[in-house]
Write a protein that holds these residues in place. Structure first.
Motif, short mmCIF file in Angstrom:
data_model
loop_
_atom_site.label_atom_id
_atom_site.label_comp_id
_atom_site.label_asym_id
_atom_site.label_seq_id
_atom_site.Cartn_x
_atom_site.Cartn_y
_atom_site.Cartn_z
N MET A 29 0.89 -1.17 -0.03
CA MET A 29 0.09 0.08 0.02
C MET A 29 0.81 1.26 -0.04
N GLU A 30 1.91 1.20 0.92
CA GLU A 30 2.86 2.41 0.83
C GLU A 30 3.39 2.76 -0.49
N ILE A 31 4.00 1.58 -1.22
CA ILE A 31 4.42 1.71 -2.51
C ILE A 31 3.43 2.24 -3.50
N ALA A 32 2.37 1.66 -3.45
CA ALA A 32 1.37 2.25 -4.39
C ALA A 32 0.89 3.68 -4.26
N TYR A 34 2.91 6.08 -2.77
CA TYR A 34 4.00 6.82 -2.74
C TYR A 34 4.47 6.90 -4.49
N PHE A 35 4.34 5.94 -5.13
CA PHE A 35 4.61 5.90 -6.43
C PHE A 35 3.53 5.82 -7.42
N GLY A 36 2.36 6.33 -6.73
CA GLY A 36 1.02 6.08 -7.62
C GLY A 36 1.28 7.03 -8.89
N ASP A 37 1.62 8.21 -8.87
CA ASP A 37 1.75 9.02 -9.96
C ASP A 37 2.63 8.25 -11.15
N TRP A 38 3.82 7.95 -10.48
CA TRP A 38 4.69 7.28 -11.75
C TRP A 38 4.06 6.03 -12.14
N ILE A 39 3.65 5.13 -11.32
CA ILE A 39 3.00 4.04 -11.66
C ILE A 39 1.81 4.18 -12.90
N LYS A 40 1.13 5.28 -12.47
CA LYS A 40 -0.08 5.49 -13.44
C LYS A 40 0.49 6.03 -14.72
N LEU A 47 -4.49 1.33 -9.73
CA LEU A 47 -3.67 1.16 -8.68
C LEU A 47 -4.29 0.23 -7.81
N LEU A 48 -5.59 0.10 -7.60
CA LEU A 48 -6.42 -0.94 -6.61
C LEU A 48 -6.26 -2.42 -7.35
N PHE A 49 -6.28 -2.44 -8.72
CA PHE A 49 -5.83 -3.72 -9.25
C PHE A 49 -4.60 -4.21 -9.26
N PHE A 50 -3.80 -3.15 -9.32
CA PHE A 50 -2.08 -3.44 -8.82
C PHE A 50 -2.02 -3.87 -7.53
N LEU A 51 -2.64 -3.55 -6.54
CA LEU A 51 -2.47 -3.94 -5.16
C LEU A 51 -2.91 -5.41 -5.04
N LEU A 52 -4.04 -5.37 -5.67
CA LEU A 52 -4.85 -6.88 -5.46
C LEU A 52 -3.86 -7.85 -6.17
N PHE A 53 -3.51 -7.33 -7.42
CA PHE A 53 -2.68 -8.38 -8.12
C PHE A 53 -1.04 -8.77 -7.40
N VAL A 54 -0.56 -7.79 -6.54
CA VAL A 54 0.51 -8.07 -5.76
C VAL A 54 0.09 -9.06 -4.54
#
Length: 75
Positions: A29-32, A34-40, A47-54
């Motif tokens: 959750m912290e990575i998602a 903190y790096f949310g804009d960069w990942i996007k 990002l919620l899908f990314f967190l669930l996938f992890v």
């Protein structure tokens, strides 16, 4: 879908109900966040899908390792 969700919840409780899972969830959750804009900007996924996938990958690894240890009598 409901059957699959119940199955995943059962595996999660059986294999991953400990402090390590809590730490992995918090760190993910912290990575998602903190790096949310960069990942996007790099990937078009939610990002919620990314967190669930992890979390899904983490549970699959823990489930495999538990089965591996059980078949070889490691505790």
């Amino acid at each position: 879908m409901e059957f699959i969700g119940i199955k995943i919840a059962g595996v999660y409780k059986k294999c991953c109900w400990d402090m390590i899972t809590l730490l992995v969830t918090i760190i993910s959750m912290e990575i998602a966040i903190y790096f949310g804009d960069w990942i996007k900007t790099r990937t078009p996924i939610n990002l919620l899908f990314f967190l669930l996938f992890v979390q899904l990958v983490y549970v699959a690894i823990r489930w495999y390792m538990k089965g591996w240890r059980d078949t070889r009598s490691y505790y």
